[in-house]
Design a protein around this motif. Structure first.
Motif, PDB file in Angstrom:
ATOM      1  N   MET A   1      44.873  38.376   7.528  1.00  0.00           N
ATOM      2  CA  MET A   1      45.760  37.674   8.399  1.00  0.00           C
ATOM      3  C   MET A   1      46.466  38.683   9.316  1.00  0.00           C
ATOM      4  O   MET A   1      46.990  39.683   8.865  1.00  0.00           O
ATOM      5  CB  MET A   1      46.802  36.918   7.573  1.00  0.00           C
ATOM      6  CG  MET A   1      47.852  36.287   8.440  1.00  0.00           C
ATOM      7  SD  MET A   1      49.288  35.719   7.525  1.00  0.00           S
ATOM      8  CE  MET A   1      48.801  34.078   7.094  1.00  0.00           C
ATOM      9  N   LYS A   2      46.455  38.388  10.591  1.00  0.00           N
ATOM     10  CA  LYS A   2      47.077  39.266  11.571  1.00  0.00           C
ATOM     11  C   LYS A   2      48.288  38.549  12.157  1.00  0.00           C
ATOM     12  O   LYS A   2      48.193  37.413  12.612  1.00  0.00           O
ATOM     13  CB  LYS A   2      46.075  39.605  12.673  1.00  0.00           C
ATOM     14  CG  LYS A   2      46.609  40.565  13.694  1.00  0.00           C
ATOM     15  CD  LYS A   2      45.544  40.927  14.710  1.00  0.00           C
ATOM     16  CE  LYS A   2      46.089  41.920  15.687  1.00  0.00           C
ATOM     17  NZ  LYS A   2      45.113  42.276  16.700  1.00  0.00           N
ATOM     18  N   ILE A   3      49.428  39.219  12.150  1.00  0.00           N
ATOM     19  CA  ILE A   3      50.653  38.650  12.706  1.00  0.00           C
ATOM     20  C   ILE A   3      51.024  39.439  13.952  1.00  0.00           C
ATOM     21  O   ILE A   3      51.078  40.665  13.924  1.00  0.00           O
ATOM     22  CB  ILE A   3      51.807  38.702  11.692  1.00  0.00           C
ATOM     23  CG1 ILE A   3      51.466  37.861  10.463  1.00  0.00           C
ATOM     24  CG2 ILE A   3      53.096  38.239  12.335  1.00  0.00           C
ATOM     25  CD1 ILE A   3      52.512  37.925   9.389  1.00  0.00           C
ATOM     26  N   THR A   4      51.265  38.724  15.024  1.00  0.00           N
ATOM     27  CA  THR A   4      51.681  39.346  16.276  1.00  0.00           C
ATOM     28  C   THR A   4      53.099  38.900  16.569  1.00  0.00           C
ATOM     29  O   THR A   4      53.374  37.692  16.618  1.00  0.00           O
ATOM     30  CB  THR A   4      50.740  38.927  17.425  1.00  0.00           C
ATOM     31  OG1 THR A   4      49.407  39.262  17.071  1.00  0.00           O
ATOM     32  CG2 THR A   4      51.128  39.628  18.708  1.00  0.00           C
TER      33      THR A   4
END
Length: 116
Positions: free
Chosen positions: A1-4
């Motif tokens: 999961m990538k959070i920006t």
């Protein structure tokens, strides 16, 4: 999961704080309050012909009629209102900025220098 994370809300809030500090530095609370009150008294005098006691006292001090003093006061720019309109325009520009560079440019344009 990538959070920006979007840095703009925090940068915008910091820019608004800088702008408010700038405008706070321009304010002269006693003079601004007196100026605003005198404009209100002058407008009322010109509208009704009857001068409030404070305006009449200043007119007597200056050796002019209350109506002449009221006309003089109203002939000058409303610097307090103009300053607040300018602040609101800058705040709106900050709200519309899409990049950190735009925020920085708006702050620099305000006084011709960086506000850090």
């Amino acid at each position: 999961m990538k959070i920006t994370l979007d840095p703009m809300p925090a940068l915008r809030a910091a820019s608004k704080a800088k702008v408010n500090r700038h405008f706070d530095s321009l304010a002269q609370p006693h003079r601004d309050a007196a100026y605003t009150a005198k404009r209100a008294m002058a407008a009322a005098t010109l509208a009704s012909g009857a001068a409030p006691t404070a305006l009449q006292a200043e007119a007597d001090l200056r050796g002019v009629t209350a109506r002449a003093l009221a006309s003089l006061i109203m002939s000058k720019p409303d610097v307090v209102t103009e300053r607040e309109l300018h602040r609101q325009k800058v705040m709106a520009a900050l709200d519309g900025a899409r990049t950190p560079a735009e925020l920085d440019g708006i702050s620099k344009d305000l006084t011709g220098r960086n506000h850090d």
